[in-house]
Structure formats: structure tokens, C-alpha cells
Design an enzyme around this catalytic site. Structure first.
Site, PDB file in Angstrom:
ATOM      1  N   GLU A   1      -7.106  -8.250  -9.564  1.00 61.73           N
ATOM      2  CA  GLU A   1      -7.892  -7.011  -9.547  1.00 61.73           C
ATOM      3  C   GLU A   1      -9.093  -7.120 -10.492  1.00 61.73           C
ATOM      4  O   GLU A   1     -10.186  -6.639 -10.184  1.00 61.73           O
ATOM      5  CB  GLU A   1      -7.022  -5.818  -9.969  1.00 61.73           C
ATOM      6  CG  GLU A   1      -5.968  -5.400  -8.957  1.00 61.73           C
ATOM      7  CD  GLU A   1      -6.554  -4.594  -7.786  1.00 61.73           C
ATOM      8  OE1 GLU A   1      -7.784  -4.406  -7.737  1.00 61.73           O
ATOM      9  OE2 GLU A   1      -5.770  -4.165  -6.917  1.00 61.73           O
TER      10      GLU A   1
ATOM     11  N   LYS B   1      -3.886   0.574 -17.640  1.00 61.21           N
ATOM     12  CA  LYS B   1      -3.235   1.873 -17.775  1.00 61.21           C
ATOM     13  C   LYS B   1      -1.843   1.831 -17.168  1.00 61.21           C
ATOM     14  O   LYS B   1      -1.723   1.357 -16.033  1.00 61.21           O
ATOM     15  CB  LYS B   1      -4.096   2.910 -17.056  1.00 61.21           C
ATOM     16  CG  LYS B   1      -3.505   4.286 -16.979  1.00 61.21           C
ATOM     17  CD  LYS B   1      -4.391   5.168 -16.151  1.00 61.21           C
ATOM     18  CE  LYS B   1      -3.770   6.539 -16.057  1.00 61.21           C
ATOM     19  NZ  LYS B   1      -4.563   7.449 -15.286  1.00 61.21           N
TER      20      LYS B   1
ATOM     21  N   TYR C   1      -5.055  10.961 -26.141  1.00 63.14           N
ATOM     22  CA  TYR C   1      -5.024  12.393 -26.458  1.00 63.14           C
ATOM     23  C   TYR C   1      -4.960  12.620 -27.962  1.00 63.14           C
ATOM     24  O   TYR C   1      -5.114  13.745 -28.424  1.00 63.14           O
ATOM     25  CB  TYR C   1      -3.837  13.058 -25.741  1.00 63.14           C
ATOM     26  CG  TYR C   1      -3.908  12.857 -24.242  1.00 63.14           C
ATOM     27  CD1 TYR C   1      -4.785  13.596 -23.473  1.00 63.14           C
ATOM     28  CD2 TYR C   1      -3.138  11.875 -23.603  1.00 63.14           C
ATOM     29  CE1 TYR C   1      -4.891  13.381 -22.105  1.00 63.14           C
ATOM     30  CE2 TYR C   1      -3.228  11.660 -22.241  1.00 63.14           C
ATOM     31  CZ  TYR C   1      -4.107  12.410 -21.498  1.00 63.14           C
ATOM     32  OH  TYR C   1      -4.217  12.196 -20.150  1.00 63.14           O
TER      33      TYR C   1
ATOM     34  N   LYS D   1      -4.149  -0.319 -12.847  1.00 66.58           N
ATOM     35  CA  LYS D   1      -3.483   0.974 -13.010  1.00 66.58           C
ATOM     36  C   LYS D   1      -2.142   0.888 -12.304  1.00 66.58           C
ATOM     37  O   LYS D   1      -2.075   0.673 -11.098  1.00 66.58           O
ATOM     38  CB  LYS D   1      -4.321   2.099 -12.426  1.00 66.58           C
ATOM     39  CG  LYS D   1      -3.629   3.447 -12.523  1.00 66.58           C
ATOM     40  CD  LYS D   1      -4.515   4.579 -12.065  1.00 66.58           C
ATOM     41  CE  LYS D   1      -3.775   5.902 -12.179  1.00 66.58           C
ATOM     42  NZ  LYS D   1      -4.627   7.037 -11.780  1.00 66.58           N
TER      43      LYS D   1
ATOM     44  N   SER E   1      -0.315  10.224 -20.801  1.00 70.31           N
ATOM     45  CA  SER E   1       0.363  11.454 -21.217  1.00 70.31           C
ATOM     46  C   SER E   1       1.805  11.214 -21.652  1.00 70.31           C
ATOM     47  O   SER E   1       2.263  11.811 -22.632  1.00 70.31           O
ATOM     48  CB  SER E   1       0.303  12.480 -20.087  1.00 70.31           C
ATOM     49  OG  SER E   1       0.852  11.959 -18.893  1.00 70.31           O
TER      50      SER E   1
ATOM     51  N   ARG F   1       0.445  15.017 -14.552  1.00 72.44           N
ATOM     52  CA  ARG F   1       0.504  15.652 -13.226  1.00 72.44           C
ATOM     53  C   ARG F   1       0.938  17.102 -13.347  1.00 72.44           C
ATOM     54  O   ARG F   1       0.495  17.953 -12.582  1.00 72.44           O
ATOM     55  CB  ARG F   1       1.424  14.859 -12.303  1.00 72.44           C
ATOM     56  CG  ARG F   1       0.846  13.489 -11.973  1.00 72.44           C
ATOM     57  CD  ARG F   1       1.758  12.690 -11.056  1.00 72.44           C
ATOM     58  NE  ARG F   1       1.293  11.312 -10.953  1.00 72.44           N
ATOM     59  CZ  ARG F   1       1.979  10.341 -10.379  1.00 72.44           C
ATOM     60  NH1 ARG F   1       3.173  10.594  -9.857  1.00 72.44           N
ATOM     61  NH2 ARG F   1       1.486   9.116 -10.318  1.00 72.44           N
TER      62      ARG F   1
ATOM     63  N   LYS G   1       2.832   6.824  -5.187  1.00 72.74           N
ATOM     64  CA  LYS G   1       1.516   6.183  -5.224  1.00 72.74           C
ATOM     65  C   LYS G   1       1.611   4.657  -5.163  1.00 72.74           C
ATOM     66  O   LYS G   1       0.673   3.947  -5.511  1.00 72.74           O
ATOM     67  CB  LYS G   1       0.751   6.649  -6.470  1.00 72.74           C
ATOM     68  CG  LYS G   1       0.507   8.167  -6.485  1.00 72.74           C
ATOM     69  CD  LYS G   1      -0.495   8.596  -7.554  1.00 72.74           C
ATOM     70  CE  LYS G   1      -0.821  10.094  -7.432  1.00 72.74           C
ATOM     71  NZ  LYS G   1      -1.880  10.518  -8.395  1.00 72.74           N
TER      72      LYS G   1
HETATM   73  C1  PBG Z   1      -5.093  10.258 -11.159  1.00 74.36           C
HETATM   74  C2  PBG Z   1      -4.887  10.067 -12.616  1.00 74.36           C
HETATM   75  C3  PBG Z   1      -3.646  10.090 -13.245  1.00 74.36           C
HETATM   76  C4  PBG Z   1      -3.877   9.920 -14.601  1.00 74.36           C
HETATM   77  C5  PBG Z   1      -5.253   9.807 -14.778  1.00 74.36           C
HETATM   78  N1  PBG Z   1      -5.863   9.886 -13.537  1.00 74.36           N
HETATM   79  C6  PBG Z   1      -2.301  10.335 -12.709  1.00 74.36           C
HETATM   80  C7  PBG Z   1      -1.858   9.599 -11.527  1.00 74.36           C
HETATM   81  O1  PBG Z   1      -2.357   8.531 -11.180  1.00 74.36           O
HETATM   82  O2  PBG Z   1      -0.964  10.130 -10.867  1.00 74.36           O
HETATM   83  C8  PBG Z   1      -2.787   9.890 -15.629  1.00 74.36           C
HETATM   84  C9  PBG Z   1      -3.195  10.046 -17.050  1.00 74.36           C
HETATM   85  C10 PBG Z   1      -2.090  10.371 -17.968  1.00 74.36           C
HETATM   86  O3  PBG Z   1      -0.884  10.349 -17.612  1.00 74.36           O
HETATM   87  O4  PBG Z   1      -2.379  10.665 -19.128  1.00 74.36           O
HETATM   88  N2  PBG Z   1      -6.294   9.872 -10.640  1.00 74.36           N
END
Ligand code: PBG
Length: 325
Positions: free
Chosen positions: A234, A249, A314, A196, A275, A206, A218
């Protein structure tokens, strides 16, 4: 021309193209991420046109509609009221909380639907981070993992089929596996967010959950977008710790990572079309210059071709609807 080899022969008609097609995309490859909130109303998400934060009753209907079209699974993301957010994120393991109530309602209404829950603290944490934050602003790894275990157990008690840690703390897959097993939940699967990345593509998500970090970023836990070998590292750890499914991701900008993981493991690979990827296609379509359904399908096919067995998107319900037509 004297050309004995003419690749166009394999493209000459729809049936021939069907015969030689290498990659399949069907609703069964899709996982539908759904947002949920308290109350009995749904709220459209401004930055994610076509998406809503659902109340539990309508979440159950939306999930059922997608499942009836062949989508096998949903994954849940809650919008937690501000007054329930704390520095210890205790609400994340409240058995009467929003997520466990939704899981119970979904499993009761649609027993054959696989329900996946997100394991991370950001929706519950007043600091907006996936982990607990120390007084001097550090993200506490081992302390966070202990809370994630309580969260996963809460989801397992509610009936979740798969728990999905998205937090990127070290050692959390092994800790979750041990916690689930010792509580009698050896049948609950772990879909790990293995690679991720610290991505700018999460912006609309967010906004939807009001879960942006209050301070800092992050980057001390999510991966550097410049790194590929680190994803293999990982992956090896998550596999050794007992993950059932490995996830990459975002998806579209990280197809090389999907392909590398596909080659490095026999585990199933998931990819999350996040997203921002969704928004870019929606915005392009709203401009009138892109065909939304065709571009969405092509983006998902590309992710499958790179090696993803399943895709969180989505577009899941919409794509399944188009395929049913
Ligand atoms: C946080 C989380 C995030 C997403 C899924 N779980 C955002 C982040 O890590 O800040 C993002 C998913 C998306 O953007 O569609 N645990």
C-alpha cells in the site's frame, strides 16, 4: 566487579539523560483530531472522556487554544444529522456543509493553523460505510473514488491545507491528486491513510459520530491486522500516486508497521493513536491505577520512537498543556 562498560553512566543524572536522549516529543509533533456538529452547543462524548463534539464557534476556540500551545494542526470529523445522510453521500461535497464552514472559520481565525480534513463517506452515508454500497451490499471502489474527489475539491475550495483520505479504496490517492491539480489546487497536500487496519479500536469513534456500518464490516477495504507486507505494498502505491504523508492506523498495536514504513520510504510518516487507544488510557487512569499524563506521554513517545514523524492523538492539547507547565 571489573566492568569497563557500564551503561548506567549514561543515565546517572537528568542532564546526562538529556544529552543521550534519542527521541523527542514536543507539541509540534502532534495533530489534534476534533469532532464537530451543527448548532451552538457542545456535546460530551461518553466513550471518549474529555472529548466533545464541538459547535463551530467553540471548535475554533479549542483549535486556537491547542495551536497557542504549539500544536500545528487539527483534523476534523463531522457528526452529520441523520436527515442529511443518503446512499450517495451527496452532503460530503456541499460547499455550505458543516466541514467547509468549519474550515473557513478556522482558517480565518487562525491562519497559521494547518487544517486537515477527513476524506471518506462514512459520516454522510446512510449505510455507514466509507464507500458507496451497491444494492447487493458490495463496496463500490471506482464509483466511491469519484465522490471522494468531489469531497476533496469541496474541502480545498474551503481552504483546507491537507486532505486526508481514510477510506482505503484502491487508486484514490492518484485520483485525488489529479482532481486537485486540474482544479488549480496543486498546493493542497494529501495525507493518506496508507495502512489502515480493520480494527476493533475504532469503537468509541463510531459511537461519537454514529457512523458504524449498518450492515457487514469494513474488512473488504481496511487491512487485515495479521498483515505487514501488505502495508508495504500500500505504501509503494500511495507514494507512486503522489501522497505527501503516509499514515499508519491504529498506532500503538502497530508499531512494527510504523517502523517498517519508516525504513521503506523517505516520505513523512504519521500515526493515528485512535479512540480505543485513548479510551484504554483514560479508563486505566479512571481506575486510579495508571497516571494518565505519564502513560499518555509514554505511549506517544513509543510511537515517535517507532518512526512516526507526527501523531494524531486526542491527547494533543492536554499533552501540550503539560509540556508548557
Ligand atoms: C472512518 C474513520 C474511522 C476513524 C477515522 N476515520 C473509523 C472507521 O474506519 O470505522 C477512527 C478514528 C478513531 O477511532 O479514533 N473514515
Amino acid at each position: 566487579m571489573n566492568l569497563p562498560i557500564r551503561p548506567r553512566r549514561n543515565r546517572k543524572s537528568p542532564v546526562i539523560r538529556d544529552l543521550v536522549r534519542e527521541t523527542e516529543l514536543t507539541p509540534r509533533h502532534l495533530i489534534y483530531p476534533l469532532f464537530l456538529q451543527e448548532g451552538d452547543e457542545n456535546t460530551p462524548i461518553e466513550a471518549m472522556p474529555g472529548c466533545q463534539r464541538w459547535c463551530v464557534a467553540d471548535l475554533v476556540k479549542e483549535a486556537g487554544a491547542a495551536h497557542a500551545l504549539g500544536v500545528p494542526a487539527v483534523v476534523l470529523f463531522p457528526r452529520i444529522p441523520d436527515e442529511l445522510k443518503t446512499r450517495g453521500a451527496e452532503e460530503c461535497h456541499n460547499d455550505d456543509g458543516l466541514v467547509p464552514r468549519a474550515v473557513r472559520a478556522l482558517k480565518k481565525a487562525h491562519p497559521s493553523l494547518a487544517v486537515i480534513t477527513d476524506v471518506a463517506l462514512d459520516p454522510y452515508n446512510s449505510d455507514g460505510h466509507d464507500g458507496l454500497v451497491s444494492d447487493d451490499g458490495r463496496i463500490l471502489n471506482d464509483e466511491t473514488v469519484a465522490v471522494l474527489c468531489q469531497q476533496a475539491l469541496c474541502h480545498a475550495r474551503a481552504g483546507a491545507d491537507i486532505v486526508s483520505p481514510s477510506d482505503m479504496m484502491d487508486g484514490r490517492v492518484g485520483a485525488l491528486r489529479a482532481a486537485l491539480d486540474s482544479a488549480g489546487f496543486s498546493g493542497v497536500s494529501i495525507m493518506s491513510y496508507t495502512a489502515k487496519y480493520a480494527s476493533a479500536y475504532y469503537g468509541p469513534f463510531r459511537g461519537a459520530l454514529d457512523s458504524a456500518p449498518k450492515a457487514g464490516d469494513k474488512k473488504t477495504y481496511q487491512m487485515d491486522p495479521a498483515n505487514a507486507r501488505e502495508a508495504l505494498r500500500e505504501a509503494a502505491l500511495d507514494e507512486a500516486e503522489g501522497a505527501d504523508i503516509l499514515m499508519v492506523k491504529p498506532a500503538g498495536p502497530y508499531l512494527d508497521i510504523i517502523a517498517k514504513l519508516r525504513a521503506a520510504t523517505t516520505l513523512p510518516i504519521a500515526a493515528y493513536q485512535v479512540s480505543g487507544e485513548y479510551l484504554m488510557i483514560k479508563a486505566g487512569a479512571a481506575s486510579g491505577w495508571l497516571d494518565e499524563d505519564k502513560v499518555a506521554l509514554e505511549s506517544l513517545l513509543g510511537i515517535r520512537r517507532a518512526g512516526a514523524d507526527m501523531i494524531l492523538t486526542y491527547f494533543a492539547k492536554r499533552v501540550a498543556e503539560r509540556m508548557a507547565e
